[in-house]
Structure formats: C-alpha cells, structure tokens
Design a protein around this motif. Structure first.
Motif, PDB file in Angstrom:
ATOM      1  N   LEU A   1     -13.190  36.100 118.093  1.00  0.00           N
ATOM      2  CA  LEU A   1     -11.863  36.610 117.752  1.00  0.00           C
ATOM      3  C   LEU A   1     -10.773  35.652 118.217  1.00  0.00           C
ATOM      4  O   LEU A   1      -9.811  35.371 117.477  1.00  0.00           O
ATOM      5  N   LEU A   2     -10.901  35.128 119.436  1.00  0.00           N
ATOM      6  CA  LEU A   2      -9.907  34.195 119.947  1.00  0.00           C
ATOM      7  C   LEU A   2      -9.882  32.901 119.132  1.00  0.00           C
ATOM      8  O   LEU A   2      -8.818  32.306 118.930  1.00  0.00           O
TER       9      LEU A   2
ATOM     10  N   ALA B   1     -10.523  32.739 115.950  1.00  0.00           N
ATOM     11  CA  ALA B   1      -9.798  33.082 114.728  1.00  0.00           C
ATOM     12  C   ALA B   1      -8.289  33.070 114.973  1.00  0.00           C
ATOM     13  O   ALA B   1      -7.511  32.609 114.129  1.00  0.00           O
ATOM     14  N   LEU B   2      -7.856  33.568 116.136  1.00  0.00           N
ATOM     15  CA  LEU B   2      -6.431  33.544 116.472  1.00  0.00           C
ATOM     16  C   LEU B   2      -5.936  32.108 116.657  1.00  0.00           C
ATOM     17  O   LEU B   2      -4.811  31.777 116.272  1.00  0.00           O
ATOM     18  N   LEU B   3      -6.783  31.259 117.247  1.00  0.00           N
ATOM     19  CA  LEU B   3      -6.414  29.853 117.422  1.00  0.00           C
ATOM     20  C   LEU B   3      -6.236  29.178 116.066  1.00  0.00           C
ATOM     21  O   LEU B   3      -5.315  28.373 115.869  1.00  0.00           O
TER      22      LEU B   3
ATOM     23  N   ALA C   1      -5.395  30.800 113.301  1.00  0.00           N
ATOM     24  CA  ALA C   1      -4.193  31.380 112.704  1.00  0.00           C
ATOM     25  C   ALA C   1      -2.928  30.766 113.290  1.00  0.00           C
ATOM     26  O   ALA C   1      -1.908  30.658 112.598  1.00  0.00           O
ATOM     27  N   ASP C   2      -2.979  30.348 114.557  1.00  0.00           N
ATOM     28  CA  ASP C   2      -1.828  29.717 115.200  1.00  0.00           C
ATOM     29  C   ASP C   2      -1.673  28.252 114.803  1.00  0.00           C
ATOM     30  O   ASP C   2      -0.745  27.591 115.261  1.00  0.00           O
TER      31      ASP C   2
ATOM     32  N   PRO D   1      -3.996  31.711 122.707  1.00  0.00           N
ATOM     33  CA  PRO D   1      -3.313  32.882 122.129  1.00  0.00           C
ATOM     34  C   PRO D   1      -3.011  33.978 123.149  1.00  0.00           C
ATOM     35  O   PRO D   1      -1.864  34.454 123.201  1.00  0.00           O
ATOM     36  N   PRO D   2      -3.971  34.414 124.008  1.00  0.00           N
ATOM     37  CA  PRO D   2      -3.594  35.420 124.996  1.00  0.00           C
ATOM     38  C   PRO D   2      -2.600  34.904 126.030  1.00  0.00           C
ATOM     39  O   PRO D   2      -1.777  35.675 126.535  1.00  0.00           O
TER      40      PRO D   2
ATOM     41  N   ALA E   1       0.751  35.272 124.450  1.00  0.00           N
ATOM     42  CA  ALA E   1       1.118  36.690 124.392  1.00  0.00           C
ATOM     43  C   ALA E   1       1.541  37.203 125.767  1.00  0.00           C
ATOM     44  O   ALA E   1       2.488  37.992 125.891  1.00  0.00           O
TER      45      ALA E   1
END
Length: 459
Positions: free
Chosen positions: A369-370, A372-374, A376-377, A417-418, A421
């Motif tokens: 998941l992380l 995927a966020l990386l 997306a960023d 990403p976290p 956030a």
C-alpha cells in the motif's frame, strides 16, 4: 525556515472584546494556557539523530531488561549473537567454507556460509583487529554505527526532497517500525540501509561516481543490495535520456525534457517540497560538475559489488552463473514468482501456529500500500526503483516468511507518504501527532522485546 506552525495565535481573543482566559494550572504562556508542542528546532540532522539514538537506545535497554526478567543469563547475547550473526562471525573468524547439515520436518538441509555476503564480516574482523572486543561486541558496534549513518543519510534524502520536518519524521518512523529492533542487533540491514541512503542521496544531488561506489558497497552487504545498483542504473539511464532530449532541437511541444515536477510550489510539506523532483530526480545545472563520463563511471561501478561476489561464489562452486543461486536454493531461498509466499499464507490461514506470522502478513500488505502511495506521489525514479526491487524480492522469493519484514527495513522511502501526512497533522493538531508517534513507539518497543526474548523467532 519554520517547517511546523500552529494555526492559533495566543494574542487573538476568543471573541470580540473578550480576551482569552487563562486555563487553571497552565504554565509557559503569558495568558496561563498550555504551550502547544513546538518542533521547529527538531528539523535539523542533529535533532533527528538525537531522536533516533534515544528511541533505539531505549528499545535496546527494554529488550535487555525483558531478557533479564525472563531469566536469561546473558541478555546482551540476544542482541549480539543471534541466528544469522553467528554465521557472519564464523566467516569473520575463519573465512568461508563452513557447511552445516540439519533435518527439518524430515528433510535434510545442507547449508553453506557462501550465502552470506562478505562486507559485514569483513568490517567485524577489522573492528576486532583494532579494538580489544569479542565478535558479538564488534558486530554490535558495526551495526549501531551503520544505523546512525543510515539515519543521517535518510534525513539528507528526506530534507532534499521535502524539507527538514518531513526528513526528521521520516527518520523517526524508521526508528519505530515493528521490526526496528533489528537495528539494535548484529544484523546487516543497518549496513545495507546506510549504503542505500547515501547512494540515493548521491544520485539525487548528481554525484554519480559516489553513487556508483556506494551502490557497489551495498551489493557486497546483502543479497538484496542489488536494489541500490538497479536504482542508480535506472536514474543514470533517465539522466542520459534527459540530456539527449535537452540537446535535441526544440519542438512545438516544448523542450522535450519530459520530467515535470512532482509537487506544486504550494505543497504544504515545507519549502523544499516546491523543489521536489520529477521521475528522474533533481536536475543539476547543465552538465555542471557532472560530465557524461562521470555518469557512465558511476553506472559502471554500481553493479560491481553484487555481481563480483555472485560470480566469485559461482566460480568456487564450479558454475560461474548458477553456483551462487544453487547455494541459496540449499537455504530454501529462491525466486519463484511468489508461489512460495502464497503457499505459506494459505497454509498459515489453515494451520496458524506462530504469533509472529499475522503481523508479518500485515506488514507486507502495508508495504504494498505504501509503495502504491509512493507511486501516486510521483516520487523520484531512483526511490521507486529501489523500493520496487526490494518488494519484488520479498514478494517473489521463497524462504523463511517471518524474515520478510526484516528484508523490508532498508525500504525507508516507503515511509515518505506517512511522514508527510504526519507533518500535516502536526501543523493542525500537534498533540494528535504526539499521540500517534507515542503509540507507534510503544508498539515497536513491546513487539521488539517479544520477538527477541519471548517468541525467539529466527528473524
């Protein structure tokens, strides 16, 4: 420049004509209210390293205290002489050549120490030659020093891309991962992470020769160290392509650099976020200090460490291209496109026997998941390639499933990403961020002590 800020001002009244009333027992503000947490001074590297050392030292002391309370006669041995570290110390003391045979579930396994890469035992031997310490103490010194260097490198990467606040939180999150107890043990993950972080920073700052040298060192540290070389090679290829397109005639569609920017100037993560790179990383000034021959030199150096050791083992085994992989196969480690991992999860769901396995599955899923966020960023290409290769090894390889979170420890960019956030949360609601970090730290300490002292799982 301030990276965190509060949304409320103490000099603004609560209502028109009504000054803010002091809170009972409040201290530290002229109006008597409680002071909100201020972390402006925690964005530099010294503060980040101090936080990292405080967290990891506390975690190590809790492991030792738990071991003593559980009746272990030599608690420090749990950190310095556990599982794989004994193989490394054997290599440091006698060189390669040890072979062990044992039975597991009725099968005979013959394991060779050639599966372990040479840099860590070489450093351990060097420490014992300089200092009057034993193998366990030398291994811990190498690991602890590597962890500090890794934290510094992680901070440099985070600061260059997203500013000091995100960089400090990134280091802190890396220190409180569930398996971060490994950073306090005589293991090779801190060493690999140190080489990886500094190599990625060298790539992002256009120091190609240093990037190649550091990637070669990472390739001598661990089997998955080739992920660093892959990142350097991908970034070098992207930079060569960018330079070639920059030299091409301008077209009606623009200059043809094709990288774009990762974040808008209004990004809330700090002033450095407006300079965050596109897929290829930050662009140096046109060929300033980094000519094409330096780029090619760095790219050529990057895979030498990993390829050199693999070929050396292959020649020693009588099969230059396949000998090393046959050694790994003896350990049950092979790349099978994830069939082994899927089979383990299926078996675990039906016959759950070890309490460490549920969290292992959760960590691997969260890592995906992380990543995927990386993506997306739109993180820089070398970070994406580095984490992607590490994830590919973890998901596509068989072997002892409980070790997969340890293999993911070097994948620190997944925490970006976290970290971003958490910085945004710290601006709006500082105490919420404090509670989150406190909870993560407590869980990391408790789980680390459980893994090392009580579960005795082969990390």
């Amino acid at each position: 420049m301030t990276e965190f800020h509060t949304l409320a001002r103490p000099d603004v009244p609560d209502a028109v004509g009504a000054p803010r009333l002091p809170r009972p027992g409040g201290r530290g503000r002229p109006d008597g209210g409680f002071r909100r947490p201020r972390v402006e001074s925690l964005t530099g590297a010294p503060a980040a390293l101090a936080l990292f050392l405080a967290v990891r030292l506390t975690g190590a002391l809790l492991v030792l205290a738990s071991a003593r309370s559980a009746g272990h006669a030599h608690p420090l041995a749990l950190l310095g002489r556990s599982w794989d570290s004994l193989w490394y110390f054997g290599i440091a003391a006698h060189g390669y050549g040890e072979i062990r045979a044992d039975h597991h579930h009725g099968e005979l396994f013959v394991r060779s120490d050639l599966a372990f890469f040479p840099l860590y035992p070489g450093l351990v031997r060097a420490v014992t030659a300089v200092l009057p310490v034993g193998w366990g103490a030398a291994g811990l010194l190498v690991s602890w020093a590597s962890a500090v260097l890794a934290a510094y490198g992680i901070h440099l990467v985070g600061r260059r891309l997203y500013g000091g606040a995100v960089a400090t939180v990134l280091v802190l999150l890396w220190a409180v991962l569930p398996h971060s107890v490994v950073l306090s043990m005589a293991y090779t993950e801190p060493l690999l992470t140190a080489f990886a972080a500094w190599a990625l920073y060298a790539v992002l700052s256009g120091r190609w020769v240093w990037a190649g040298v550091l990637a070669a060192g990472a390739g001598l540290a661990r089997p998955n160290g080739f992920a660093v070389a892959a990142a350097v090679l991908a970034a070098a290829g992207w930079e060569l392509r960018r330079r070639a397109r920059a030299r091409a005639p301008r077209t009606a569609h623009g200059t043809g650099t094709g990288t774009g920017t990762a974040h808008s100037p209004g990004s809330p993560d700090g002033p450095a976020a407006s300079r965050a790179p596109g897929p290829g990383g930050p662009r140096p000034a046109a060929d300033s200090g980094g000519s094409v021959h330096r780029l090619w030199t760095g790219a050529a150096l990057a895979p030498l460490g990993w390829c050199g050791y693999v070929l050396w083992v292959g020649v020693r085994q009588g099969d230059p291209l396949g000998g090393y992989f046959r050694v790994q196969d003896q350990w049950g480690s092979r790349f099978d496109l994830g069939r082994g991992s899927v089979e383990f999860v299926r078996h675990f769901m039906v016959h759950a026997t070890r309490s460490v396995h549920p969290l292992t599955v959760v960590i691997v899923v969260l890592a995906l998941l992380l990543f995927a966020l990386l993506l997306a960023d739109r993180a820089p290409l070398p970070l994406l390639v580095y984490c992607g290769v590490l994830l590919l090894v973890v998901l596509g390889g068989s072997g002892y499933f409980a070790s997969k979170p340890r293999f993911l420890l070097p994948a620190f960019p997944l925490l970006i990403p976290p970290a971003r956030a958490l910085v945004r949360t710290a601006r709006a609601r500082p105490w919420h961020a404090v509670l989150v970090v406190g909870a993560l730290t407590g869980l990391s300490f408790a789980y680390g002590a459980y893994l090392v002292v009580f579960a005795r799982a082969a990390l």
